[in-house]
Design an enzyme around this catalytic site. Structure first.
Site, PDB file in Angstrom:
ATOM      1  N   HIS A  58       6.548  10.108   1.482  1.00 47.43           N
ATOM      2  CA  HIS A  58       5.214  10.672   1.771  1.00 47.43           C
ATOM      3  C   HIS A  58       5.094  12.103   1.233  1.00 47.43           C
ATOM      4  CE1 HIS A  58       4.258   7.786   5.375  1.00 47.43           C
ATOM      5  NE2 HIS A  58       4.839   7.178   4.365  1.00 47.43           N
ATOM      6  N   ASP A  83       8.685   3.837  -1.337  1.00 43.78           N
ATOM      7  CA  ASP A  83       7.939   3.474  -0.124  1.00 43.78           C
ATOM      8  C   ASP A  83       6.615   2.849  -0.542  1.00 43.78           C
ATOM      9  OD1 ASP A  83       6.837   3.257   2.385  1.00 43.78           O
ATOM     10  OD2 ASP A  83       6.538   5.405   2.690  1.00 43.78           O
ATOM     11  N   GLU A 138       0.251  -1.269   5.659  1.00 44.11           N
ATOM     12  CA  GLU A 138       1.340  -0.774   6.516  1.00 44.11           C
ATOM     13  C   GLU A 138       1.174   0.706   6.817  1.00 44.11           C
ATOM     14  OE1 GLU A 138       5.334   1.068   7.372  1.00 44.11           O
ATOM     15  OE2 GLU A 138       3.914   1.509   5.797  1.00 44.11           O
ATOM     16  N   ASP A 165       0.839  -1.203   0.000  1.00 45.74           N
ATOM     17  CA  ASP A 165       0.000   0.000   0.000  1.00 45.74           C
ATOM     18  C   ASP A 165       0.873   1.253   0.000  1.00 45.74           C
ATOM     19  OD1 ASP A 165       0.836  -0.616   2.637  1.00 45.74           O
ATOM     20  OD2 ASP A 165      -0.716   0.679   3.485  1.00 45.74           O
TER      21      ASP A 165
END
Ligand SMILES: CCCCCCCCCCCCCCCC(=O)N[C@@H](Cc1ccccc1)C(=O)O
Length: 667
Positions: free
Chosen positions: A505, A196, A230, A160
């Protein structure tokens, strides 16, 4: 009078008691001695600091795990690199976004699973790979090794991603950018998940697919766990994988040796004065706390505002929290070893400082504070992540609410953190919503083979970088696996400059084609390096044919021996299991002989059995050494750990029948 007297002393002392002076000779001598002592101490200190800096030793000593100078990599033609990169691009196009614990993109996740099965058909079809879906969307693979006596390990990653955030700030579409050539001339795979953590998911799959296609069945069994949530703490994915894996391990009579998950990376230019990239392995992880802050005030017309509104009270509290940070824990956690391991690669000035932390730790702590990235390794961080109040421009609201997210340093504790929060936001209601503690620190001494496996694999793809252990400042799925092993490492070989760290992010997440190729090779090398094992000395083993295994089993059945397969506390590979498997293997002509240790040392070795401190030498050294000196329950040997065998399996005190059996040496 006093003033006059003291000025004479100053005059005298400035020339160290030479010239006219009103004080007695004894005083003069004393002053001289004091001054020279101070000077001598300072000179000695400076010399000690310089000598320490000049003689700094590398703390990481590389253990040879095989072909150190000539590691064999996956073949990587330009075409193959391009195809692998394109598969990562395709993976990124699946919007597997976790918005919240109750808002996951499950349809995209299903499609992503189908995509993995389509682009890696061979591994999904392999005889030695078993796939188990977990909670529908997460994925657990067991890769069966050819040797059953090596404890397995686990590779983790998550499928995810976080939402893209402000789409307009992205230079390229976060889910549909493809491979882009940037102004630095490098090709980049752009998009959410590039570092990520889809690079790790795809990297692991690429390496395994390659091994399957090239018939390179690993010696050591390993597992792969891909979580699907996660980014919202892994309670549906990793937590469930962990439960199933624990059962699988028990059923197979295995113990997890170590695990590797995402986490830290190769980082350059992060500490001024250290001019080599650092292979930063997360050996511990911070804890987590979410704190609700609520302030109350009067709800009134905005034309007659109160002296203090709920918003003002909350804003003060939050500003205080940012101004009065949680205290530095510098020197009490793994951050100290990050610097000690990096020190030999620093400029001489920095070597003097880092080589003498007993003297300069305050200075270093202040220097770390200058950047929020470096500061995060030395203290519990405080991030104000949500701030809400008000519904209309002319109504002063009665309620204001904020959320603070702490990442707790391993040497800090939640009670102290909350106490400081309450002091800082004294007129605000502070409520703990959710928390988990920092992890244990996994061992990273030079004799810890799992640490060596991870570092060696990283060094093989980044030969010029220097390994350092350190604190993972964010969180990963590893929290859910903490019961399975105490050797947990957090690392993927992504190369980051400080400005790249903001891409996690953030905006313009990307990975270069070149680095992605290294990621794939890293996982491949890790699978090869993990097969490293300590070879047993030939005189120390007895080979037993399968038919004699049967005979031995019969003897066991007649005795009151209970199988350790059902024994939850047993940490050894169950003997009966090995025998059964050996039996099966004999049909395939692989490893048809069961090895049983015959020369059991009379006394347990002086060496601590805990492998962290055992000082176990590398395999080639062991072969040359007195075999009796080996710790009897060494995990990395091919021998059955007899020392930990259940007491009712009396191998040390055999019946005559059993003795005849065990003493036979069969070709
Ligand atoms: C001296 C060098 C210091 C360098 C410090 C650099 C810091 C870089 C931070 C990079 C963060 C990567 C984080 C990836 C994983 C991630 O996003 N985790 C998330 C999701 C999560 C939350 C709770 C529990 C589990 C998971 C998170 O930590 O928020």
């Amino acid at each position: 009078m006093m003033r006059k007297h003291s000025s004479h002393i100053e005059a005298g002392s400035s020339s160290c008691c030479s010239g006219t002076c009103y004080c007695s000779k004894k005083v003069k001598v004393t002053i001289c001695v004091v001054i020279w002592t101070v000077i001598a101490v300072i000179v000695a200190l400076i010399l000690a600091v310089i000598i320490k800096a000049a003689t700094l030793q590398e703390l990481f000593e590389r253990m040879e795990l095989g072909a150190r100078d000539d590691p064999v990599f996956m073949s990587a033609t330009e075409q193959e690199i391009l195809e692998r990169s394109q598969r990562l691009v395709d993976a990124i196009s699946y919007r597997t976004i976790s918005f919240s614990g109750t808002n996951l993109s499950l349809e995209a996740m299903t499609d992503f699973g189908t995509f993995l099965e389509r682009v890696f058909p061979n591994l999904h079809d392999s005889d030695f790979v078993t796939f188990t879906p977990i909670n529908t969307y997460s994925r657990l693979y067991r890769i069966e090794g050819t040797e059953k006596t090596l404890n397995p390990y686990l590779l983790c990653a998550h499928m995810d991603v976080v939402p893209e955030g402000d789409f307009d700030l992205w230079t390229h579409d976060p889910f549909d950018a493809g491979i882009v050539t940037e102004s630095d001339g490098q090709d980049y795979i752009f998009g959410r998940g590039a570092i990520d953590d889809k690079h790790a998911v795809l990297g692991i799959m690429e390496a395994l697919e390659y091994k399957v296609v090239n018939k390179e069945q690993p010696k050591r069994t390993f597992y792969i766990g891909f979580g699907h949530d996660e980014e919202v703490s892994g309670y549906l994915g990793a937590a469930e994988i962990s439960i199933t894996l624990e059962k699988m391990l028990k059923d197979n009579g295995e113990e997890l040796d170590f695990l590797l998950d995402e986490g830290m990376f190769v980082v350059a230019d992060i500490i001024p004065g250290i001019n080599v990239p650092l292979i930063y392995i997360g050996v511990a992880e911070k804890g987590w706390a979410v704190v609700d802050l609520d302030a109350e005030g009067d709800q009134v017309h905005s034309s007659t505002p109160p002296l203090e509104s709920s918003i003002g009270i909350l804003a003060h509290g939050v500003a205080n929290m940012e101004d009065n940070k949680q205290p530095s824990m510098f020197g009490k956690g793994p951050e100290i070893d990050t610097l000690r391991y990096a020190a030999p690669h620093a400029t001489f000035l920095l070597k003097m400082i880092l080589g003498n932390l007993w003297l300069f730790s305050g200075l270093v702590s202040s220097a770390l504070e200058l950047s929020s990235q470096t500061d995060s390794i030395q203290r519990t961080t405080t991030a104000v992540t949500i701030f809400n109040a008000g519904v209309k421009e002319n109504v002063v609201p009665s309620q204001a609410h904020a959320v603070v997210n702490h990442r707790i340093h391993p040497s800090d504790n939640l009670e102290d953190v909350l106490e400081l929060d309450r002091e800082n936001a004294d007129r605000v209601k502070v409520t703990l919503r959710d928390s988990f503690p920092p992890s244990e620190v996994s061992s990273y001494s030079n004799d810890v083979i799992p640490f060596q496996i991870v570092v060696n694999s990283a060094l093989e793809v980044f030969p010029d970088a220097k390994p350092v252990p350190g604190l993972m400042v964010a969180n990963t799925d590893t929290f859910h696996y903490k019961n399975l092993t105490d050797k947990i490492y957090r690392f993927t070989p992504v190369y980051n400059l400080p400005e790249d760290i903001a891409r996690f992010h953030g905006i313009d997440e990307r990975i270069s084609v070149d680095i992605y190729s290294k990621v794939v090779q890293f996982y491949y090398r890790l699978m090869v390096n993990a097969d490293f094992d300590v070879k047993i000395a030939p005189t120390a083993q007895v080979e037993v044919k399968p038919e004699e295994v049967e005979e031995f089993l019969e003897i066991l059945e007649e005795s009151d021996y209970e199988s350790p397969i059902n024994n939850t506390d047993s940490n050894l590979l169950p003997l009966t299991k090995v025998m059964e498997e050996s039996d099966e293997n004999s049909a395939n002509e692989t490893d048809s002989h069961l090895m049983i240790l015959q020369d059991i040392p009379e006394e347990p070795n002086e060496n601590p059995s805990n492998e962290t401190d055992s000082g176990l030498p590398p395999s080639q050294d062991i072969l040359e050494e007195d075999f009796d000196a080996m710790p009897v329950n060494e995990t990395y040997s091919d021998m059955l750990p007899l020392e930990s065998a259940p007491k009712d399996l009396d191998l040390y005190d055999l019946t005559p029948e059993e003795e005849t059996f065990s003493n036979r040496t069969i070709d």
